[in-house]
Design an enzyme around this catalytic site. Structure first.
Site, PDB file in Angstrom:
ATOM      1  CG  HIS A  24      -1.895  -1.045   1.375  1.00 19.31           C
ATOM      2  ND1 HIS A  24      -2.065  -1.797   2.511  1.00 19.31           N
ATOM      3  CD2 HIS A  24      -2.811  -1.513   0.495  1.00 19.31           C
ATOM      4  CE1 HIS A  24      -3.039  -2.669   2.330  1.00 19.31           C
ATOM      5  NE2 HIS A  24      -3.510  -2.524   1.107  1.00 19.31           N
ATOM      6  CE  LYS A  48     -14.645  -5.298   3.148  1.00 19.34           C
ATOM      7  NZ  LYS A  48     -13.508  -5.001   2.266  1.00 19.34           N
ATOM      8  NE  ARG A  97      -2.544  -7.886  -3.931  1.00 18.33           N
ATOM      9  CZ  ARG A  97      -3.303  -8.180  -2.901  1.00 18.33           C
ATOM     10  NH1 ARG A  97      -2.793  -8.251  -1.699  1.00 18.33           N
ATOM     11  NH2 ARG A  97      -4.585  -8.422  -3.064  1.00 18.33           N
ATOM     12  CB  SER A 135      -4.156  -6.441   5.119  1.00 16.48           C
ATOM     13  OG  SER A 135      -3.823  -5.220   4.519  1.00 16.48           O
TER      14      SER A 135
END
Ligand code: PNS
Length: 170
Positions: A24, A48, A97, A135
């Site tokens: 990030h 979430k 990515r 993450s």
């Protein structure tokens, strides 16, 4: 429809950032060089079930963003494009990515375009040394006792140790 770039570009870099990784950070540094102002927008969505609260994620992000003059950190909830419009942002930045990210990103970009055609999405590739970092995996690795050095900024590494390994000691 002709797309004309405004003289001053404010862009949004939205995400969960639970927590921010070096991937990030790399996208932020690349985007900050292209646009006039970059707002890193942390998603405020407790559904979430994030590891870090919004204020915690903002604090870590603000620490990372300090090195860039034109980067601001904020939180948002609701529709991303509505938040972008409210902040005067004409561009959404997302990092890609691998090809596996593309399908979901394309779907989001096209939905956002359908909702507000005047807002463009721009994809940036983080450096290849970050292409495997997420993450989710960083949290999994530290939980299982692995080394996360170099995967996240130092401030995040310390917070992850406190949160995950500290909890275990308690
Ligand atoms: O880091 P993430 O979890 O991949 O980020 C996803 C994010 C925050 C960009 C996405 O969930 C989002 O834009 N949420 C806001 C809700 C919204 O606008 N949804 C409809 C458009 S796809």
């Amino acid at each position: 429809m002709q797309f004309t770039l405004p003289a001053h570009i404010t862009a949004l870099y939205p995400g969960s950032f639970d927590p921010i990784t070096n991937g990030h950070r790399d996208v932020i540094s690349r985007a900050a060089k292209i646009v006039d102002k970059l707002i890193v927008a942390v998603l405020d969505n407790e559904q979430k079930r994030p590891l870090f609260s919004v204020p915690e994620r903002i604090e870590m992000m603000a620490e990372v963003a300090r090195e860039f003059d034109n980067v601001e950190v904020d939180a948002f909830h609701g529709l991303l494009v509505d938040y972008a419009a409210a902040r005067g942002a004409t561009l959404i930045v997302r990092g890609i990515r691998a090809i596996s990210d593309y399908e979901n990103e394309l779907q989001m970009a096209l939905m956002n375009r359908r909702l507000r055609p005047e807002i463009e999405t721009m994809f940036l590739m983080a450096g290849e040394q970050y292409s495997f970092i997420s993450s989710r995996l960083v949290k999994e690795v530290i939980r299982l006792g692995g080394d996360i050095r170099g995967l996240v900024p130092p401030v995040v590494e310390a917070k992850l140790r406190d949160r995950i390994l500290g909890e275990r000691k308690a």
